[in-house]
Design a protein around this motif. Structure first.
Motif, PDB file in Angstrom:
ATOM      1  N   THR A   1       0.868  -1.164   0.000  1.00 48.55           N
ATOM      2  CA  THR A   1       0.000   0.000   0.000  1.00 48.55           C
ATOM      3  C   THR A   1       0.911   1.221   0.000  1.00 48.55           C
ATOM      4  OG1 THR A   1      -0.117  -0.018   2.413  1.00 48.55           O
ATOM      5  CG2 THR A   1      -1.827  -1.221   1.229  1.00 48.55           C
ATOM      6  N   VAL A   2       0.323   2.392  -0.013  1.00 48.90           N
ATOM      7  CA  VAL A   2       1.126   3.609  -0.131  1.00 48.90           C
ATOM      8  C   VAL A   2       2.150   3.682   0.998  1.00 48.90           C
ATOM      9  CG1 VAL A   2       1.081   6.120  -0.151  1.00 48.90           C
ATOM     10  CG2 VAL A   2      -0.741   4.831  -1.274  1.00 48.90           C
ATOM     11  N   GLY A   3       3.413   3.661   0.632  1.00 49.82           N
ATOM     12  CA  GLY A   3       4.485   3.795   1.607  1.00 49.82           C
ATOM     13  C   GLY A   3       4.781   2.543   2.399  1.00 49.82           C
ATOM     14  N   THR A   4       4.095   1.448   2.109  1.00 52.59           N
ATOM     15  CA  THR A   4       4.304   0.225   2.880  1.00 52.59           C
ATOM     16  C   THR A   4       4.480  -0.964   1.938  1.00 52.59           C
ATOM     17  OG1 THR A   4       1.907  -0.008   3.090  1.00 52.59           O
ATOM     18  CG2 THR A   4       3.082   0.992   4.944  1.00 52.59           C
ATOM     19  N   PRO A   5       5.649  -1.106   1.350  1.00 55.15           N
ATOM     20  CA  PRO A   5       5.885  -2.263   0.475  1.00 55.15           C
ATOM     21  C   PRO A   5       5.825  -3.564   1.247  1.00 55.15           C
ATOM     22  CG  PRO A   5       7.945  -1.118   0.951  1.00 55.15           C
ATOM     23  CD  PRO A   5       6.842  -0.249   1.479  1.00 55.15           C
ATOM     24  N   ASN A   6       5.293  -4.585   0.591  1.00 54.91           N
ATOM     25  CA  ASN A   6       5.211  -5.925   1.173  1.00 54.91           C
ATOM     26  C   ASN A   6       4.411  -5.974   2.462  1.00 54.91           C
ATOM     27  OD1 ASN A   6       6.927  -7.134  -0.855  1.00 54.91           O
ATOM     28  ND2 ASN A   6       8.666  -6.182   0.182  1.00 54.91           N
ATOM     29  N   ALA A   7       3.440  -5.100   2.597  1.00 57.75           N
ATOM     30  CA  ALA A   7       2.556  -5.172   3.761  1.00 57.75           C
ATOM     31  C   ALA A   7       1.694  -6.425   3.685  1.00 57.75           C
ATOM     32  CB  ALA A   7       1.669  -3.936   3.847  1.00 57.75           C
ATOM     33  N   GLY A   8       1.330  -6.815   2.461  1.00 57.67           N
ATOM     34  CA  GLY A   8       0.567  -8.032   2.269  1.00 57.67           C
ATOM     35  C   GLY A   8      -0.929  -7.812   2.190  1.00 57.67           C
ATOM     36  N   ALA A   9      -1.631  -8.815   1.661  1.00 55.12           N
ATOM     37  CA  ALA A   9      -3.079  -8.753   1.501  1.00 55.12           C
ATOM     38  C   ALA A   9      -3.596 -10.153   1.203  1.00 55.12           C
ATOM     39  CB  ALA A   9      -3.470  -7.793   0.380  1.00 55.12           C
ATOM     40  N   VAL A  10      -4.913 -10.299   1.260  1.00 52.28           N
ATOM     41  CA  VAL A  10      -5.582 -11.542   0.875  1.00 52.28           C
ATOM     42  C   VAL A  10      -6.738 -11.202  -0.050  1.00 52.28           C
ATOM     43  CG1 VAL A  10      -6.863 -13.563   1.653  1.00 52.28           C
ATOM     44  CG2 VAL A  10      -4.967 -12.692   3.021  1.00 52.28           C
ATOM     45  N   GLN A  11      -6.781 -11.834  -1.214  1.00 51.37           N
ATOM     46  CA  GLN A  11      -7.856 -11.629  -2.184  1.00 51.37           C
ATOM     47  C   GLN A  11      -8.867 -12.756  -2.022  1.00 51.37           C
ATOM     48  OE1 GLN A  11      -7.061  -9.468  -5.505  1.00 51.37           O
ATOM     49  NE2 GLN A  11      -9.241  -9.150  -5.212  1.00 51.37           N
ATOM     50  N   ILE A  12     -10.141 -12.405  -1.895  1.00 46.79           N
ATOM     51  CA  ILE A  12     -11.215 -13.389  -1.795  1.00 46.79           C
ATOM     52  C   ILE A  12     -11.985 -13.384  -3.105  1.00 46.79           C
ATOM     53  CG2 ILE A  12     -13.200 -14.200  -0.498  1.00 46.79           C
ATOM     54  CD1 ILE A  12     -10.596 -14.037   1.117  1.00 46.79           C
TER      55      ILE A  12
ATOM     56  N   GLU B   1      -6.734  -5.842   2.840  1.00 45.92           N
ATOM     57  CA  GLU B   1      -5.410  -5.344   3.189  1.00 45.92           C
ATOM     58  C   GLU B   1      -5.349  -5.203   4.712  1.00 45.92           C
ATOM     59  OE1 GLU B   1      -3.805  -2.715  -0.319  1.00 45.92           O
ATOM     60  OE2 GLU B   1      -5.769  -1.964   0.305  1.00 45.92           O
ATOM     61  N   PRO B   2      -4.179  -4.929   5.274  1.00 46.38           N
ATOM     62  CA  PRO B   2      -4.089  -4.876   6.743  1.00 46.38           C
ATOM     63  C   PRO B   2      -5.132  -3.986   7.402  1.00 46.38           C
ATOM     64  CG  PRO B   2      -1.896  -4.891   5.802  1.00 46.38           C
ATOM     65  CD  PRO B   2      -2.856  -4.795   4.645  1.00 46.38           C
ATOM     66  N   ALA B   3      -5.370  -2.806   6.849  1.00 50.78           N
ATOM     67  CA  ALA B   3      -6.342  -1.900   7.463  1.00 50.78           C
ATOM     68  C   ALA B   3      -7.750  -2.483   7.436  1.00 50.78           C
ATOM     69  CB  ALA B   3      -6.322  -0.548   6.756  1.00 50.78           C
ATOM     70  N   ASP B   4      -8.085  -3.238   6.369  1.00 54.33           N
ATOM     71  CA  ASP B   4      -9.404  -3.856   6.281  1.00 54.33           C
ATOM     72  C   ASP B   4      -9.562  -4.976   7.300  1.00 54.33           C
ATOM     73  OD1 ASP B   4     -10.193  -2.328   3.936  1.00 54.33           O
ATOM     74  OD2 ASP B   4      -8.781  -3.574   2.821  1.00 54.33           O
ATOM     75  N   ALA B   5      -8.443  -5.543   7.700  1.00 54.54           N
ATOM     76  CA  ALA B   5      -8.461  -6.638   8.670  1.00 54.54           C
ATOM     77  C   ALA B   5      -8.208  -6.142  10.087  1.00 54.54           C
ATOM     78  CB  ALA B   5      -7.418  -7.689   8.287  1.00 54.54           C
ATOM     79  N   GLY B   6      -8.200  -4.824  10.278  1.00 52.43           N
ATOM     80  CA  GLY B   6      -8.079  -4.274  11.615  1.00 52.43           C
ATOM     81  C   GLY B   6      -6.675  -4.092  12.123  1.00 52.43           C
ATOM     82  N   THR B   7      -5.666  -4.162  11.233  1.00 48.32           N
ATOM     83  CA  THR B   7      -4.289  -3.955  11.667  1.00 48.32           C
ATOM     84  C   THR B   7      -3.675  -2.790  10.908  1.00 48.32           C
ATOM     85  OG1 THR B   7      -3.354  -5.465  10.019  1.00 48.32           O
ATOM     86  CG2 THR B   7      -4.036  -6.418  12.115  1.00 48.32           C
ATOM     87  N   ASN B   8      -2.588  -2.267  11.440  1.00 47.55           N
ATOM     88  CA  ASN B   8      -1.889  -1.174  10.771  1.00 47.55           C
ATOM     89  C   ASN B   8      -0.941  -1.732   9.718  1.00 47.55           C
ATOM     90  OD1 ASN B   8      -3.039   0.870  12.413  1.00 47.55           O
ATOM     91  ND2 ASN B   8      -1.565   0.381  14.035  1.00 47.55           N
ATOM     92  N   PRO B   9      -1.040  -1.230   8.476  1.00 47.85           N
ATOM     93  CA  PRO B   9      -0.110  -1.717   7.452  1.00 47.85           C
ATOM     94  C   PRO B   9       1.310  -1.250   7.730  1.00 47.85           C
ATOM     95  CG  PRO B   9      -1.432   0.118   6.606  1.00 47.85           C
ATOM     96  CD  PRO B   9      -1.989  -0.222   7.958  1.00 47.85           C
ATOM     97  N   GLU B  10       2.233  -2.190   7.689  1.00 47.48           N
ATOM     98  CA  GLU B  10       3.640  -1.881   7.912  1.00 47.48           C
ATOM     99  C   GLU B  10       4.467  -2.596   6.844  1.00 47.48           C
ATOM    100  OE1 GLU B  10       3.742  -1.571  12.772  1.00 47.48           O
ATOM    101  OE2 GLU B  10       3.629  -3.532  11.831  1.00 47.48           O
ATOM    102  N   ALA B  11       5.518  -1.965   6.445  1.00 50.38           N
ATOM    103  CA  ALA B  11       6.377  -2.534   5.410  1.00 50.38           C
ATOM    104  C   ALA B  11       6.943  -3.876   5.873  1.00 50.38           C
ATOM    105  CB  ALA B  11       7.502  -1.574   5.067  1.00 50.38           C
ATOM    106  N   GLY B  12       6.855  -4.855   5.009  1.00 52.99           N
ATOM    107  CA  GLY B  12       7.463  -6.145   5.285  1.00 52.99           C
ATOM    108  C   GLY B  12       6.660  -7.092   6.142  1.00 52.99           C
TER     109      GLY B  12
END
Length: 523
Positions: A198-209, A226-237
């Motif tokens: 995501t913006v500024g957070t490479p390799n934060a990860g996600a799951v596509q349904i 993405e992390p924010a949708d799952a209730g966590t803060n997106p962080e690089a790596g």
């Protein structure tokens, strides 16, 4: 325990497949599916097929990848008339290219609701245009004759309505699992995209349904968590989506999804690891009320430390037979006392509102009656699988310890099986399997890594789960060619009688064992 839905955590690493309560698998066919409740039943005969990814397979180019499908029969797994699929097979989309890793992950599910399980195959290294390693997924549909390529389809992030776009290093398809998240009678596909940024957070990860329809998987209803949708803060790596598992943790007959992020930083501890649970509903998976699990959550046994890798393995099963699934989480790099990377596994109970922290347990060798002792680089919990191996209505947990050393064989590897009971997992009657166990084929050798991956399925249709164990076995002079063992379930649990070992040099298994094929192994 799941009754109206089936679930699998299938892939190159760790597998948690559907399980059933009562007298065994055959006693509880899924309400919304026409096929048996065997799981991975690609031809609808009531028995699981053994699917083996070979992500390191070479086809003129290195690591193009392939997938074997060996049929389940009344006598167990048979290599005769097996299938071998790769991207140079007629009808398979794309071409075999270097580092595609086709077969590096896979999942089976009845995506079109016709009563035959279908097969989704990840190629996380696939390049999409100029985006190297963007990744894609191929879907082969089941029939009375197994999967076929006539209607093969392809999923990637810049086509078919799927959210986001294919980008270099996304690794779409690095991990796959399937279950019926919206309980419409068709299985849906969860796709790990651990390299998504995501913006500024490479390799934060996600799951596509991607949701199932009468016509198969349809991207028009897809959703990217993405992390924010799952209730966590997106962080690089963080690499959310590195591991996946499904289960019905709140017993509402909608499948839920557990997502591992073993590289997640927790309280300043790099790669301490975390897991997130999303709950199913009539509209599918939702981010609301997502559960966050890590070793810095109040009440969770243990302490978050750098490089623990909590969430590096996941499995779901009803270990106490109370009707809702429980979640096992591996942290194979966890230190036990001063013993480096001995490894642990955490168990969280399910309940009316989902996974709960209260009463969670931490398992490791030498603790609470668990046999063995924790030793450096054992990596206990590197692979997990849940299954009802004795047909008593409660699930056992198989725990891979691929770094275990014994009799001078460093890293030969073992698998421990802890049985389920009304009070949960118990060390009473536990089993320890290795290539030194009587009846298990082959012999232990240095670096075999027996237990690098485990899976459960009912290959002979007797209503009990059987266990497959993967090792990095050398075949002849071919190092890391890989091997898959099958141990069968019985009324007394897993037994070695009739055990099998498959490699690409086994008669009837197509192709030839070569160095670094990684037959059945994690990429």
């Amino acid at each position: 325990m799941l009754r109206a839905i089936r679930r699998r955590r299938v892939g190159a690493t760790i597998v948690a497949v559907m399980v059933a309560s009562g007298a065994g698998l055959a006693a509880h066919p899924p309400a919304a599916h026409g096929a048996s409740d065997a799981g991975n039943d690609l031809n609808g005969d009531g028995r699981s097929e053994l699917v083996i990814g070979v992500g390191g397979e070479d086809f003129l180019v290195a690591d193009a990848g392939g997938v074997h499908v060996l049929a389940g029969t009344a006598l167990g797994v048979r290599a005769r008339a097996g299938q071998f699929w790769h991207q140079d097979s007629p009808g398979i989309p794309g071409d075999a290219e270097a580092s595609d890793g086709f077969g590096g992950a896979w999942a089976a599910g009845d995506f079109d609701g016709d009563g035959y399980d279908d097969l989704a195959i990840g190629a996380p290294g696939e390049s999409i245009g100029a985006a190297n390693g963007a990744g894609h997924v191929t879907v082969l549909y089941g029939s009375p004759f197994g999967v076929y390529t006539t209607d093969a389809s392809e999923l990637q992030q810049n086509m078919g309505g799927l959210a986001s776009s294919a980008e270099a290093g996304d690794g779409f398809g690095s991990e796959l699992t399937s279950a019926d998240f919206d309980r419409d009678g068709r299985d849906d596909l969860a796709v790990g995209v651990p390299g998504e940024g995501t913006v500024g957070t490479p390799n934060a990860g996600a799951v596509q349904i991607v949701y199932g329809t009468a016509g198969g998987l349809d991207g028009s209803r897809s959703r990217l968590f993405e992390p924010a949708d799952a209730g966590t803060n997106p962080e690089a790596g963080d690499r959310l989506g590195t591991t996946l598992a499904t289960g019905d943790f709140n017993a509402d007959d909608h499948a839920d999804l557990a997502i591992g992020a073993p590289a997640e930083g927790v309280a300043g501890n790099a790669a301490a690891g975390a897991a997130t649970v999303l709950y199913g509903s009539t509209t599918g998976l939702v981010g609301a009320h997502a559960a966050q699990l890590h070793q810095d959550v109040t009440g969770v046994v243990g302490i978050a430390e750098p490089d623990d890798g909590f969430g590096g393995a996941l499995a779901a099963g009803d270990f106490d037979g109370d009707g809702d699934d429980d979640l096992a989480v591996g942290a194979s790099a966890e230190d036990v006392g001063a013993t480096n990377a001995a490894g642990v596994a955490h168990v969280f109970l399910g309940g009316p509102f989902g996974v709960i922290v209260a009463g969670n347990r931490q398992l490791y060798q030498g603790n609470a009656g668990v046999p063995g002792s924790s030793e450096t680089l054992d990596r206990f919990g590197a692979a997990l699988a849940a299954g009802d191996f004795d047909g008593d209505g409660t699930d056992a947990l198989a725990i891979g310890t691929p770094g275990e050393s014994f009799q001078g064989f460093t890293g030969a590897g073992t698998v421990m099986v802890l049985d389920g009971s009304a009070s949960g997992l118990t060390a009473a009657g536990s089993q320890l399997w290795s290539q030194d166990s009587q009846g298990v084929l082959d012999v232990p050798e240095i670096g075999d890594g027996f237990g690098s991956a485990v899976q459960a399925g009912d290959f002979n249709g007797d209503g009990r789960h059987d266990l497959t164990v993967v090792s990095g076995e050398g075949v002849g002079a071919q190092a890391l060619a890989g091997a898959v063992h099958v141990l069968y379930g019985s009324a007394s649990g897993i037994i070695a009688t009739g055990s099998q070992q498959f490699t690409q040099d086994t008669p009837g298994v197509l192709d030839t064992a070569e160095a670094n094929d990684l037959f059945g192994l994690p990429l």
